[in-house]
Design a protein around this motif. Structure first.
Motif, PDB file in Angstrom:
ATOM      1  N   PHE A   1       1.145  25.218  27.109  1.00 30.64           N
ATOM      2  CA  PHE A   1       2.734  25.627  27.373  1.00 30.64           C
ATOM      3  C   PHE A   1       3.530  24.941  26.345  1.00 30.64           C
ATOM      4  CE2 PHE A   1       6.352  25.311  29.690  1.00 30.64           C
ATOM      5  CZ  PHE A   1       7.071  26.449  29.981  1.00 30.64           C
ATOM      6  N   ASN A   2       4.092  25.598  25.596  1.00 36.33           N
ATOM      7  CA  ASN A   2       5.239  25.039  24.768  1.00 36.33           C
ATOM      8  C   ASN A   2       6.386  25.198  25.429  1.00 36.33           C
ATOM      9  OD1 ASN A   2       7.090  24.464  22.830  1.00 36.33           O
ATOM     10  ND2 ASN A   2       6.555  26.205  21.430  1.00 36.33           N
ATOM     11  N   PRO A   3       6.979  23.844  25.712  1.00 36.98           N
ATOM     12  CA  PRO A   3       8.143  23.892  26.560  1.00 36.98           C
ATOM     13  C   PRO A   3       9.640  24.361  25.771  1.00 36.98           C
ATOM     14  CG  PRO A   3       7.570  21.740  25.767  1.00 36.98           C
ATOM     15  CD  PRO A   3       6.514  22.455  25.536  1.00 36.98           C
ATOM     16  N   ALA A   4       9.471  24.616  24.638  1.00 39.08           N
ATOM     17  CA  ALA A   4      10.475  25.184  23.684  1.00 39.08           C
ATOM     18  C   ALA A   4      10.761  26.341  24.195  1.00 39.08           C
ATOM     19  CB  ALA A   4      10.296  24.802  22.284  1.00 39.08           C
ATOM     20  N   GLN A   5       9.882  27.143  24.525  1.00 38.72           N
ATOM     21  CA  GLN A   5       9.839  28.459  24.867  1.00 38.72           C
ATOM     22  C   GLN A   5      11.140  28.994  25.840  1.00 38.72           C
ATOM     23  OE1 GLN A   5       6.827  30.274  27.581  1.00 38.72           O
ATOM     24  NE2 GLN A   5       5.736  28.879  26.557  1.00 38.72           N
ATOM     25  N   THR A   6      11.598  30.361  25.744  1.00 42.60           N
ATOM     26  CA  THR A   6      12.504  30.640  26.525  1.00 42.60           C
ATOM     27  C   THR A   6      12.240  32.267  27.232  1.00 42.60           C
ATOM     28  OG1 THR A   6      14.172  31.133  24.985  1.00 42.60           O
ATOM     29  CG2 THR A   6      14.211  28.992  26.146  1.00 42.60           C
ATOM     30  N   CYS A   7      13.057  33.120  26.249  1.00 45.37           N
ATOM     31  CA  CYS A   7      13.016  34.432  26.572  1.00 45.37           C
ATOM     32  C   CYS A   7      12.603  35.134  25.361  1.00 45.37           C
ATOM     33  CB  CYS A   7      14.307  34.697  26.872  1.00 45.37           C
ATOM     34  SG  CYS A   7      14.659  36.561  27.178  1.00 45.37           S
ATOM     35  N   CYS A   8      11.902  36.375  25.585  1.00 42.22           N
ATOM     36  CA  CYS A   8      11.701  37.236  24.360  1.00 42.22           C
ATOM     37  C   CYS A   8      12.701  37.981  23.960  1.00 42.22           C
ATOM     38  CB  CYS A   8      10.472  38.409  24.868  1.00 42.22           C
ATOM     39  SG  CYS A   8      10.988  39.310  26.167  1.00 42.22           S
ATOM     40  N   GLY A   9      13.877  38.234  24.564  1.00 40.82           N
ATOM     41  CA  GLY A   9      15.063  38.652  24.370  1.00 40.82           C
ATOM     42  C   GLY A   9      15.124  40.475  24.720  1.00 40.82           C
ATOM     43  N   GLN A  10      14.290  40.786  25.710  1.00 42.48           N
ATOM     44  CA  GLN A  10      14.015  41.951  25.980  1.00 42.48           C
ATOM     45  C   GLN A  10      15.314  42.257  26.796  1.00 42.48           C
ATOM     46  OE1 GLN A  10      11.190  44.878  28.460  1.00 42.48           O
ATOM     47  NE2 GLN A  10      11.086  42.738  28.892  1.00 42.48           N
ATOM     48  N   MET A  11      15.846  41.605  27.558  1.00 39.99           N
ATOM     49  CA  MET A  11      17.263  41.814  28.190  1.00 39.99           C
ATOM     50  C   MET A  11      18.179  42.346  27.237  1.00 39.99           C
ATOM     51  SD  MET A  11      19.139  40.002  31.310  1.00 39.99           S
ATOM     52  CE  MET A  11      19.833  38.852  30.343  1.00 39.99           C
ATOM     53  N   HIS A  12      18.337  41.199  26.133  1.00 40.85           N
ATOM     54  CA  HIS A  12      19.528  41.375  25.221  1.00 40.85           C
ATOM     55  C   HIS A  12      19.287  42.839  24.587  1.00 40.85           C
ATOM     56  CE1 HIS A  12      20.191  37.380  26.072  1.00 40.85           C
ATOM     57  NE2 HIS A  12      21.477  37.544  25.811  1.00 40.85           N
TER      58      HIS A  12
ATOM     59  N   ASN B   1      17.514  45.413  25.304  1.00 40.86           N
ATOM     60  CA  ASN B   1      17.432  46.542  26.108  1.00 40.86           C
ATOM     61  C   ASN B   1      18.884  47.055  26.819  1.00 40.86           C
ATOM     62  OD1 ASN B   1      14.901  47.029  25.600  1.00 40.86           O
ATOM     63  ND2 ASN B   1      14.220  46.807  27.841  1.00 40.86           N
ATOM     64  N   THR B   2      19.843  45.978  26.853  1.00 40.42           N
ATOM     65  CA  THR B   2      21.030  46.311  27.137  1.00 40.42           C
ATOM     66  C   THR B   2      22.081  46.575  26.092  1.00 40.42           C
ATOM     67  OG1 THR B   2      20.485  44.614  28.974  1.00 40.42           O
ATOM     68  CG2 THR B   2      22.787  45.537  28.736  1.00 40.42           C
ATOM     69  N   GLY B   3      21.606  46.455  25.050  1.00 41.88           N
ATOM     70  CA  GLY B   3      22.240  46.943  23.692  1.00 41.88           C
ATOM     71  C   GLY B   3      23.024  45.789  23.003  1.00 41.88           C
ATOM     72  N   TYR B   4      22.399  44.648  22.874  1.00 40.67           N
ATOM     73  CA  TYR B   4      22.913  43.456  22.209  1.00 40.67           C
ATOM     74  C   TYR B   4      21.769  42.967  21.245  1.00 40.67           C
ATOM     75  CZ  TYR B   4      26.479  43.863  25.475  1.00 40.67           C
ATOM     76  OH  TYR B   4      27.361  44.299  26.534  1.00 40.67           O
ATOM     77  N   ARG B   5      21.729  43.598  20.210  1.00 38.82           N
ATOM     78  CA  ARG B   5      20.857  43.656  19.056  1.00 38.82           C
ATOM     79  C   ARG B   5      20.682  42.398  18.623  1.00 38.82           C
ATOM     80  NH1 ARG B   5      22.167  48.156  15.084  1.00 38.82           N
ATOM     81  NH2 ARG B   5      21.644  49.691  17.074  1.00 38.82           N
ATOM     82  N   GLU B   6      22.026  41.901  18.046  1.00 41.85           N
ATOM     83  CA  GLU B   6      22.145  40.750  17.294  1.00 41.85           C
ATOM     84  C   GLU B   6      21.555  39.445  18.167  1.00 41.85           C
ATOM     85  OE1 GLU B   6      22.819  39.892  14.072  1.00 41.85           O
ATOM     86  OE2 GLU B   6      22.620  42.171  13.928  1.00 41.85           O
ATOM     87  N   ASP B   7      22.164  39.475  19.564  1.00 39.63           N
ATOM     88  CA  ASP B   7      21.870  38.328  20.276  1.00 39.63           C
ATOM     89  C   ASP B   7      20.186  38.515  20.429  1.00 39.63           C
ATOM     90  OD1 ASP B   7      24.240  37.678  20.413  1.00 39.63           O
ATOM     91  OD2 ASP B   7      24.599  38.857  22.564  1.00 39.63           O
ATOM     92  N   ALA B   8      19.562  39.667  20.874  1.00 36.43           N
ATOM     93  CA  ALA B   8      18.318  39.695  20.850  1.00 36.43           C
ATOM     94  C   ALA B   8      17.521  39.400  19.514  1.00 36.43           C
ATOM     95  CB  ALA B   8      17.817  41.378  21.074  1.00 36.43           C
ATOM     96  N   LEU B   9      18.086  39.610  18.322  1.00 36.20           N
ATOM     97  CA  LEU B   9      17.196  39.026  17.309  1.00 36.20           C
ATOM     98  C   LEU B   9      17.279  37.647  17.229  1.00 36.20           C
ATOM     99  CD1 LEU B   9      18.761  41.798  14.794  1.00 36.20           C
ATOM    100  CD2 LEU B   9      16.309  41.259  15.113  1.00 36.20           C
ATOM    101  N   HIS B  10      18.318  37.127  17.617  1.00 35.17           N
ATOM    102  CA  HIS B  10      18.374  35.639  17.767  1.00 35.17           C
ATOM    103  C   HIS B  10      17.120  35.045  18.562  1.00 35.17           C
ATOM    104  CE1 HIS B  10      20.244  31.611  17.570  1.00 35.17           C
ATOM    105  NE2 HIS B  10      19.787  31.530  18.924  1.00 35.17           N
ATOM    106  N   LEU B  11      17.043  35.642  19.583  1.00 38.24           N
ATOM    107  CA  LEU B  11      15.930  35.510  20.430  1.00 38.24           C
ATOM    108  C   LEU B  11      14.293  35.576  20.094  1.00 38.24           C
ATOM    109  CD1 LEU B  11      17.587  35.959  23.756  1.00 38.24           C
ATOM    110  CD2 LEU B  11      17.045  33.457  22.948  1.00 38.24           C
TER     111      LEU B  11
END
Lengths: 511, 247, 214
Positions: free
Chosen positions: B35-46, B48-58
């Motif tokens: 388990f790599n503790p650096a991990q957070t989120c795949c960016g799906q919520m961003h 799918n909700t229409g925040y492409r730039e934020d999602a790309l960051h994740l």
């Protein structure tokens, strides 16, 4: 024209849907219809083992035509003219309405008959004609029902699907001349429509139709239908006007074949719908001796200009996506506020209008992204991906909203593992006042929608990361714990007809 | 096999037991889990909700966190589908060819739990024991985007002590859809009601699925209705043994 | 029409084409994949499939040898006496005693509406979908003839029945390129617009009788 008809939704989707989901009759009608067509479609599609290749070919054929659209349209114009027809180009709805109205005026027409055409609804043709004293009579049974009740279509294939037989019985008894004691039997109601329209078909001098396809090479226009009202309209009058979106054009005659396989099975869920009419310009001695083809843009070139949205123009208006959509099934077609409802409408309407339309740009949100629409699309429009893409396009028009700020905050938190873990620690403490018993039952602000009908599980006391850090190191290379092979395992489950576990071997009453 | 766990942000926040179960299950089958503790989120919520730039960051962060992994497992059909189906699209929307190459290299190594077990590891009997009446909800993204098919059912059928009951309308979406549930609460509620009714009709004590976001939604509805039916992640059933039953 | 009475839409056309060319600049065209075809069936299986599909549409179906045509047509016509006969349909196929309406000079809509039935041939038929295609050649007549009467008796030669839609599209390609209209019939007219209950027979001929002749 009005903000309510045609393409422009009068309300944001969530508000319109709120009013519709509580209507019991509507929900019952929609459930019955969508589930019935869904199953029939699956059966007739299942008959063709090459269905997936047909879909791929259908998509590729449309793409090829769109990639050369200006050439195709010029070729179509030339072919139609060579066969004695006239071709008109309309940049928008207003121009298209004007063209049809002028043709009607040139012939002194006070009345014309129409084949069901969503494109004509898109440009609000009937109202424009009415304003000039020209009465357009809808001849498709469902469109007639919609017209007589001053209603709006709610489905691409079955526009009056929100009405039940009792409502139609009352409507026909009140509105159709000479009727009045009709039973609520669909056959009797259809027979009444036949009696009413028969004389109109035989005597009206002008007709308006849409077009399902047009062939550039031969100038052939195609109308696909079931009742025979389409054949009547394209055959009996002296003047015929067909309005088609520019994306309907195909290159060669042979290109039609794949769509004649894909469309009926996807649409009416039949191997073939009862009637398909094809004509090329004017046929001497047969059918209308004056033919006009109106080529309509009305936003389609905007869709075409977007590399990712362009696939939307492959749509052949089969409505299969509506019939499998869980959102459409509950909200109904009127909630979409456009003549194009359902999943395809959710991507087509806002693209035609532009993503700045503040009601239409809520439509890409009208989906749980379950993906059922993409599975059934005969031309493989990846509707879920286009929905997601358009949600970003819509947000770009909205600027910095509270939601956008919240998302930026979340992104910041999730930019580092330790920051996310810290935020979760804070949440564990901060949620205290919201937790009642074992659940959060009421959330504030924009999250209140969640707790409208659902409880929320609170943040647990110990997170995964604590457990991971504190657990003893695992024994290295433990031997596999499988002691029993699958075939020696428990009795396999039983297949139920049409059930969840199709294609599984039989078993007793448990799985 | 060395397997990297992508826990997902939903599990990290609300369902630690699913992560624990996934680790125990894979270790019981003889694999090494990291388990790599650096991990957070795949960016799906961003995304799918229409925040492409934020999602790309994740998305870029996910690629950094897992680029060296041999195999990545995640107990979530929708997060696996996000990586496999939508990462390449998002990279194309951004016109980022380097990111596209990276995600295309990584995506084939990312698996949802049931497909890792059945399709990659070839295991359908994990030696689990779970003495309850259970119904199974196939989640949309596992079913339609990942095409896991009946992999979860193959695993569930081999669980000892368990009665698996068929769910009417199983293939229909539960109405979660991420922020859809909040932004279109009325339609989402209508979908949830039908799903909850079908679940309650089975008489099952628990409804299982391969995705806790759907289960958060279904479970929230069942809890509000005081249905007496709970939700449990597939991993927790598969991790349960006669010695220790999870959840 | 003698002259174009409508204002030229040249300006709209130019702008529309400009918009399109701008929109598709750089769009790549992929080669089309091959047309996927069904596994071929034997002649007999094709004819059986055709019969099955026609009956599934609730249309009537008869299969006869060439010598039995007259009897089959008589039976299909039932009590209908005023029958439209296209100019190119062989008179030898029709039973005696009919009040035949020939479309020469062309019958008016009112004349057509008074006919009880029409007998036509066809261009090609598709077994997989139960579809009959008219290209309105001499044995079929213009479109209105097979549209207005309530009963359509359609004669199909056994060798006109092909298996797939694609084969039929190829068969009528020459007719289309010659500018002829087509009518595809799959059963009689029908609607499912009220509660999705299928009602056979709306505006087109309410009765279709297919006679396959070998």
């Amino acid at each position: 024209m009005s903000d309510h008809g045609g393409l422009h939704p009068a309300q944001p989707f969530p508000e319109a849907a709120r009013e519709q989901v509580v209507r019991a009759q509507l929900r019952a009608n929609l459930r019955k219809v969508t589930h019935t067509i869904r199953e029939k479609r699956a059966n007739v599609v299942g008959e063709l083992p090459q269905w997936e290749q047909l879909r791929t070919l259908g998509a590729a054929t449309k793409d090829a035509s769109l990639a050369n659209l200006s050439d195709r349209l010029l070729q179509l114009e030339q072919s139609v003219k060579a066969r004695g027809g006239h071709v008109h180009w309309a940049r928008d709805a207003q121009e298209a309405r004007e063209i049809v109205a002028r043709i009607a005026a040139a012939h002194g027409a006070r009345e014309l008959i129409k084949v069901k055409s969503i494109t004509s609804d898109e440009i609000e043709l009937n109202r424009a004609l009415e304003e000039r004293g020209i009465h357009a009579i809808e001849t498709d049974l469902a469109e007639l029902i919609v017209q007589l009740s001053h209603d709006r279509p709610s489905h691409i294939l079955v526009p009056a699907i929100h009405r039940n037989r009792a409502e139609i019985q009352a409507l026909f008894n009140a509105e159709l001349p000479g009727e009045g004691e009709l039973p609520d039997d669909p056959a009797a109601l259809a027979a009444a429509a036949r009696r009413y329209l028969r004389h109109k078909f035989l005597t009206t001098k002008m007709a308006v139709s849409g077009a399902n396809f047009a062939i550039a090479e031969t100038g052939t226009v195609c109308v696909v239908e079931s009742e025979g009202n389409g054949r009547m309209c394209v055959t009996l009058p002296e003047v015929l006007v067909s309005i088609m979106g520019i994306e309907k054009v195909l290159e060669t005659w042979e290109d039609i074949s794949v769509f004649m396989e894909l469309l009926p099975r996807s649409s009416t869920a039949e191997r073939m719908n009862p009637y398909n009419s094809f004509w090329s310009g004017v046929t001497p001695g047969d059918g209308p001796q004056e033919f006009h083809l109106v080529l309509l843009d009305n936003g389609r070139t905007n869709v075409l200009a977007d590399d990712f949205g362009r696939q939307t123009l492959r749509c052949i208006r089969c409505s299969a996506c509506l019939n499998v959509c869980p959102v459409y099934e509950r909200a109904g077609g009127h909630a979409y506020g456009s003549v194009y409802p359902g999943p395809i409408g959710a991507i087509l309407t806002p693209q035609l209008l532009g993503m700045h339309d503040k009601n239409a740009n809520t439509l890409p949100g009208a989906s749980s992204l379950c993906g059922a629409c993409y599975d059934v699309c005969p031309v493989k429009i990846n509707i879920p991906q286009v929905l997601i893409y358009l949600r970003s396009e819509a947000n770009l028009q909205k600027g910095l909203t509270a939601e956008a700020l919240a998302m930026k905050g979340m992104k910041f938190v999730m930019s580092e593992g330790w920051r996310f873990e810290g935020a979760l620690e804070l949440a564990r403490v901060g949620q205290g006042p919201l937790v009642h018993g074992d659940a959060i039952t009421s959330l504030p602000g924009p999250l209140a929608g969640w707790t409208q009908v659902r409880d929320l599980k609170p943040f647990p006391k110990e997170g995964f990361r604590d457990w991971w850090r504190n657990r003893p190191a695992p024994v290295d290379a433990a031997p596999p714990a499988i002691v029993q092979k699958a075939e020696e395992g428990p009795v396999p489950p039983q297949k139920k007809e049409g059930g969840q576990f199709d294609a599984e071997p039989p078993r007793e009453d448990t799985l | 096999m060395h397997i990297d766990l992508f826990l997902t942000c939903v599990n990290d926040a609300l369902f630690p037991a699913t992560g624990q179960a996934t680790v125990r299950l894979l270790e019981r089958l003889g694999h090494r889990v990291n388990f790599n503790p650096a991990q957070t989120c795949c960016g799906q919520m961003h995304l799918n909700t229409g925040y492409r730039e934020d999602a790309l960051h994740l998305i870029r962060k996910f690629v950094r966190d897992f680029r060296d992994s041999e195999v990545v497992v995640t107990p979530s059909g929708s997060c696996a589908a996000m990586v496999r189906e939508l990462y390449p699209e998002a990279a194309q929307w951004a016109g980022d060819d380097e990111l596209l190459r990276d995600v295309e290299a990584l995506a084939p190594r990312v698996f949802e739990l049931s497909e890792l077990l059945v399709n990659k590891l070839g295991v359908t009997d994990v030696g689990a024991y779970y003495p309850h009446r259970v119904t199974y909800h196939p989640t949309c993204h596992a079913m339609r985007a990942l095409r896991v098919g009946d992999a979860p059912l193959q695993l569930l059928r081999n669980v000892r002590g368990m009665t698996l009951v068929e769910l009417e309308g199983a293939n229909e979406c539960c109405g979660f859809g991420g922020t859809f549930a909040v932004k279109n609460p009325d339609v989402s509620a209508a979908m949830l009601t039908d799903k909850a009714r079908h679940i309650m009709n089975t008489g099952a004590e628990a409804c299982t699925a391969g995705d806790n976001s759907c289960l958060l939604h279904i479970g929230g509805g069942l809890h509000r209705l005081r249905s007496g039916t709970r939700t449990v992640h597939l991993a927790e059933i598969l991790a349960s043994t006669e010695e220790e039953v999870f959840a | 029409m003698t002259a174009e009475p409508f204002p030229s839409t040249a300006e709209a056309k130019l702008e529309l084409l400009t918009r399109i060319n701008r929109a598709i600049a750089g769009a790549e065209q992929q080669p089309l994949p091959p047309y996927p075809v069904s596994a071929p069936l034997s002649r007999e299986a094709v004819l059986h499939q055709f019969e099955d599909r026609i009956l599934d549409y609730k249309a009537a179906f008869t299969r006869v040898l060439a010598g039995e045509i007259v009897g089959a047509v008589a039976a299909a016509l039932g009590g209908a006496r005023r029958v439209i006969v296209p100019p190119g349909l062989a008179a030898a196929w029709l039973p005696a005693g009919l009040d035949m309406l020939r479309d020469d000079p062309p019958l008016s809509h009112a004349d057509l509406d008074r006919a009880e039935a029409v007998v036509t041939g066809c261009a090609v038929a598709v077994s997989e979908t139960g579809t009959i295609i008219l290209d309105h050649g001499p044995d079929q007549g213009r479109r209105a003839l097979s549209l207005i009467p309530d009963l359509h008796v359609c004669l199909v030669r056994g060798d006109q029945v092909v298996q797939t839609v694609r084969q039929a599209v190829d068969t009528v390609a020459a007719s289309v390129r010659a500018g002829r209209p087509l009518t595809w019939l799959s059963g009689g007219s029908a609607t499912s617009d009220i509660e999705l209950v299928r009602v056979e027979g709306v505006h087109g001929p309410r009765h279709l009788h297919v006679i396959v002749v070998e």
